[in-house]
Write a protein that holds these residues in place. Structure first.
Motif, PDB file in Angstrom:
ATOM      1  N   VAL A  84       0.857  -1.187   0.000  1.00 34.91           N
ATOM      2  CA  VAL A  84       0.000   0.000   0.000  1.00 34.91           C
ATOM      3  C   VAL A  84       0.895   1.239   0.000  1.00 34.91           C
ATOM      4  O   VAL A  84       1.712   1.431   0.896  1.00 34.91           O
TER       5      VAL A  84
ATOM      6  N   GLN B 185      -1.607   6.349  -0.767  1.00 38.95           N
ATOM      7  CA  GLN B 185      -2.836   5.654  -0.391  1.00 38.95           C
ATOM      8  C   GLN B 185      -3.025   5.663   1.121  1.00 38.95           C
ATOM      9  O   GLN B 185      -4.151   5.827   1.607  1.00 38.95           O
TER      10      GLN B 185
ATOM     11  N   CYS C 217      -7.071   1.648  -2.249  1.00 35.64           N
ATOM     12  CA  CYS C 217      -5.921   0.781  -2.533  1.00 35.64           C
ATOM     13  C   CYS C 217      -5.996   0.092  -3.890  1.00 35.64           C
ATOM     14  O   CYS C 217      -5.012  -0.511  -4.333  1.00 35.64           O
TER      15      CYS C 217
END
Length: 220
Positions: free
Chosen positions: A27, A31, A97
């Motif tokens: 991730v 994000q 995501c």
């Protein structure tokens, strides 16, 4: 009351630790920033609109963000319908995501719809839309590739609510907690399905189970 030693004290620190525990190191920083911005919006709106019973921002990280993101490694590609999205869970964290994946947040309550539209605009989530209706009135064409649900309804009720959305290619993902065995026992159609179970270990959250199934194609 003092926090247990070693427990991250800020929402960002708890998010970072939780993503590491879930194996979600991929991730991106951007994000992660959006996840924290979403959390701030949720907390701000929650003060006047009562979108969730969870009030503490650190607890929101575990019970909302991480609980939703635990689904990410098991989420197929294709168009996703988040049934009974509420405050955007799990749809918004997943969409942050998976920015190129299409998400439809199906939610009938006006105050939640207003919040979801505000979040989508504020965070620039261009592949996310809101269907301001109950799932029974939601009739997309084509059907979604994925149906996801987080504590929306007991399994039998969820299946009835989404039966018309379950095409031969549609995968259903239902995130469940304690009581799932009773729900399965009360759902006769479960015996006709090949249901996979994935145990999810989410930091600071009671044991969770991700159930997944497809409606079998009937051949004549």
């Amino acid at each position: 009351m003092a926090k247990p030693e070693g427990t991250p004290q800020t929402p960002r620190a708890r998010l970072e630790a939780g993503l590491a525990a879930l194996g979600l190191d991929a991730v991106h920083v951007e994000q992660r920033d959006l996840l924290i911005r979403y959390l701030a919006l949720l907390q701000r709106w929650n003060a006047t609109h009562n979108l969730t019973a969870v009030r503490d921002s650190r607890e929101m990280v575990s019970r909302h963000l991480l609980d939703s993101l635990a689904v990410l490694p098991h989420l197929p590609t294709g168009a996703v319908a988040d049934i009974g999205s509420g405050a955007g869970l799990p749809g918004i964290p997943l969409a942050i995501c998976r920015p190129a994946q299409a998400f439809t947040l199906v939610e009938p309550a006006a105050k939640r719809v207003a919040f979801l539209r505000h979040v989508i605009a504020d965070l620039g989530l261009t592949c996310v839309r809101v269907a301001a209706q109950g799932s029974e009135d939601y009739h997309p064409d084509p059907l979604p590739d994925v149906i996801v649900s987080r504590a929306t309804a007991p399994l039998a009720r969820l299946d009835a609510m989404t039966w018309h959305l379950q095409g031969p290619h549609t995968q259903v993902l239902a995130l469940k907690g304690p009581g799932v065995e009773e729900e399965l026992a009360d759902w006769p159609r479960a015996a006709t399905l090949s249901i996979t179970r994935q145990e999810l270990a989410i930091p600071d959250v009671p044991p969770r189970l991700l159930l997944s199934w497809r409606t079998p194609v009937i051949t004549r």
